[in-house]
Design an enzyme around this catalytic site. Structure first.
Site, PDB file in Angstrom:
ATOM      1  N   HIS A 206       0.831  -1.217   0.000  1.00  9.79           N
ATOM      2  CA  HIS A 206       0.000   0.000   0.000  1.00  9.79           C
ATOM      3  C   HIS A 206       0.856   1.253   0.000  1.00  9.79           C
ATOM      4  CE1 HIS A 206      -2.720   3.107   1.628  1.00  9.79           C
ATOM      5  NE2 HIS A 206      -3.669   2.434   0.972  1.00  9.79           N
ATOM      6  N   GLU A 207       1.946   1.220   0.797  1.00 10.04           N
ATOM      7  CA  GLU A 207       2.809   2.406   0.871  1.00 10.04           C
ATOM      8  C   GLU A 207       3.561   2.635  -0.430  1.00 10.04           C
ATOM      9  OE1 GLU A 207       2.975   4.685   3.199  1.00 10.04           O
ATOM     10  OE2 GLU A 207       1.372   3.639   4.289  1.00 10.04           O
ATOM     11  N   LEU A 208       3.857   1.559  -1.156  1.00  5.45           N
ATOM     12  CA  LEU A 208       4.573   1.711  -2.421  1.00  5.45           C
ATOM     13  C   LEU A 208       3.720   2.416  -3.471  1.00  5.45           C
ATOM     14  CD1 LEU A 208       6.426  -1.717  -2.796  1.00  5.45           C
ATOM     15  CD2 LEU A 208       7.462   0.522  -2.409  1.00  5.45           C
TER      16      LEU A 208
ATOM     17  N   ASN B 267      -5.118 -18.715 -16.841  1.00  4.52           N
ATOM     18  CA  ASN B 267      -3.976 -19.580 -17.133  1.00  4.52           C
ATOM     19  C   ASN B 267      -4.349 -20.652 -18.145  1.00  4.52           C
ATOM     20  OD1 ASN B 267      -2.195 -18.268 -15.464  1.00  4.52           O
ATOM     21  ND2 ASN B 267      -2.449 -19.662 -13.738  1.00  4.52           N
TER      22      ASN B 267
ATOM     23  N   ARG C 123       7.200 -19.482 -11.041  1.00  3.25           N
ATOM     24  CA  ARG C 123       6.725 -19.556 -12.414  1.00  3.25           C
ATOM     25  C   ARG C 123       7.409 -20.727 -13.103  1.00  3.25           C
ATOM     26  NH1 ARG C 123       8.015 -13.996 -15.127  1.00  3.25           N
ATOM     27  NH2 ARG C 123       9.843 -14.204 -13.792  1.00  3.25           N
TER      28      ARG C 123
ATOM     29  N   GLY D 238       3.913 -14.934 -10.859  1.00  8.70           N
ATOM     30  CA  GLY D 238       3.757 -16.161 -10.082  1.00  8.70           C
ATOM     31  C   GLY D 238       2.890 -15.986  -8.855  1.00  8.70           C
ATOM     32  N   LEU D 239       1.993 -14.998  -8.880  1.00  9.38           N
ATOM     33  CA  LEU D 239       1.118 -14.766  -7.734  1.00  9.38           C
ATOM     34  C   LEU D 239      -0.320 -15.222  -7.976  1.00  9.38           C
ATOM     35  CD1 LEU D 239       2.295 -11.225  -6.560  1.00  9.38           C
ATOM     36  CD2 LEU D 239       2.714 -13.420  -5.447  1.00  9.38           C
TER      37      LEU D 239
END
Length: 460
Positions: A250-252, A361, A406, A419-420
């Protein structure tokens, strides 16, 4: 530091339990014959003593009985109503001289009388034997015994003494019952610990050992308390880690938003260059990655939210429409077989995101055909997604659900992602107390011809 009563230790519980079990069994088996013997043995009654005295007097008055056939008919000379009285004459060498066949009960009684050292009577199963009365004839010592058919009420437990096989069976059953109670006493907390450990291993960090087990004062209770303490620490660490990942993601977004704003201003001023285009592209990639991380964090922390009982087809309708459109744009066919009647408690957005990742996918790697189907089996709904793509290496079937993993072929693709996607899917399925498994579709020739993902979700 609190002290524990040593008698509450498992060592003493096992020792006392098995010691009591074996001791009680042995005591019951050994005491029963002694009780029976004391019950059946009694001092010689007066009228029985008079019978023996009469026999001895007759022999003393007619010594020729000892040298004639009258000796073998001695027992017939004395009877009482319909119960014949049998008389046995024993010489100084302990031999019965007026009977060619000595009953086993009489031989047993001779030993009893010798141990008692006084005239006694003993009740066998169907007869009463009494004696001895000692007398002498022509300077020879003799003893006379009597035997008469008789029955008298006996305690019910004597039946076991006379039936050894039944007694042994009851002893084995009794010891098995005691050992079973002990095993249940020890096994119940172990089963509780096992269930809690399995729940924790499957991702249910809120599961704890029940209070009954934790309140025990032996090692089982101490182990349960230690387990609960460990589970509290694990839950706190995992939760803090997930929150930290969400907070960082969130901070990013704040500096990323500023970077995108600066790029927009530069483009507005006509400042175009290959470097700025590259920065803009990487900023978009970074924004997508942060969005995925936030999604994974939210899914992992959504266990406190209440589920809604909804139809599966209804909650997935938008996802299925989008997937069908995407497949059509790529020249592929998506076949959907989800009955409208299937219902289950769910987090609609989370479950939709999980299915969406799987379908994307499948569409990406399929050659031409993708199939999604659902069916209820018992208390679970099974969702299956199949494609006719290249499949995966066996070692990658479990690894694809790990964050940032991945497959090798996906690393070379621009759309390989981070890969999430399947990690989010697995977290969403675990949030629903379900499971997900990947397996290759194998052709009759033994070649991989696609990938199948099976999802199992509980109905209640």
């Amino acid at each position: 530091m609190s002290t524990t009563n040593p008698l509450n230790r498992l060592f003493f519980k096992l020792l006392i339990g098995f010691w009591l079990c074996s001791s009680l069994t042995i005591a019951l088996v050994l005491i029963l014959p002694i009780i029976m013997q004391n019950q059946d043995r009694a001092p010689l009654e007066k009228h029985l003593q008079q019978v023996l005295q009469t026999v001895a007097k007759d022999i003393q008055q007619s010594p020729d009985i000892l040298t004639t056939n009258k000796l073998y008919k001695l027992h017939r000379q004395h009877s009482k109503q319909n119960k014949p009285l049998r008389i046995y004459l024993v010489n100084d060498d302990g031999q019965v001289i007026n009977s060619r066949k000595v009953p086993r009960s009489l031989r047993q009684f001779l030993l009893m009388a010798e141990d008692a050292q006084q005239p006694i009577s003993h009740q066998f199963r169907n007869e009463l034997i009494f004696g001895p009365l000692s007398f002498s004839v022509n300077q020879q010592a003799f003893q006379v015994y009597g035997r008469v058919p008789a029955n008298h009420p006996r305690p019910w437990f004597f039946y076991f003494s006379e039936n050894k096989l039944l007694t042994a069976s009851i002893a084995i059953l009794f010891s098995g019952l005691l050992c079973g109670l002990l095993a249940w006493h020890l096994g119940k907390p172990l089963n509780s610990l096992k269930r809690s450990a399995n729940a924790l291993a499957q991702g249910d960090l809120s599961h704890r050992v029940d209070k009954t087990t934790a309140s025990r004062s032996d090692e089982m209770g101490q182990l349960a308390l230690t387990f609960n303490s460990m589970a509290d620490s694990i839950e706190a660490m995992v939760t803090n880690q997930q929150r930290l990942m969400g907070d960082i993601s969130h901070e990013l977004r704040t500096p990323l938003t500023r970077l995108q704003l600066a790029l927009a201003l530069s483009r507005k001023k006509g400042q175009q260059s290959e470097e700025l285009e590259r920065i803009g592209y990487e900023a978009l990639q970074l924004e997508a990655l942060i969005s995925e991380l936030l999604t994974l964090s939210r899914v992992s922390l959504a266990s406190h939210e209440n589920k809604l009982m909804l139809e599966l087809a209804e909650s997935l309708s938008q996802v299925l429409d989008d997937a069908e459109f995407e497949a059509e744009q790529q020249g592929k066919n998506l076949h959907i077989d989800i009955p409208d009647a299937l219902q289950l408690p769910q987090h609609p957005k989370t479950l939709s995101r999980a299915i969406e990742n799987i379908l994307r996918n499948a569409i990406c790697y399929a050659s031409s055909q993708i199939t999604i189907s659902a069916i209820q089996v018992g208390k679970h709904i099974l969702i299956t997604v199949e494609d006719d793509g290249p499949g995966l290496e066996p070692k990658e079937l479990d690894a694809i659900f790990k964050p940032f993993y991945r497959p090798d072929d996906a690393r070379d693709r621009q759309s390989g992602g981070w890969g999430l996607g399947l990690a989010i899917t697995q977290a969403a399925i675990k949030l629903h107390q379900g499971s997900i498994v990947a397996e290759n579709l194998i052709s009759p020739a033994g070649q991989r011809q696609g990938l199948k993902l099976r999802i199992s979700l509980p109905v209640s």
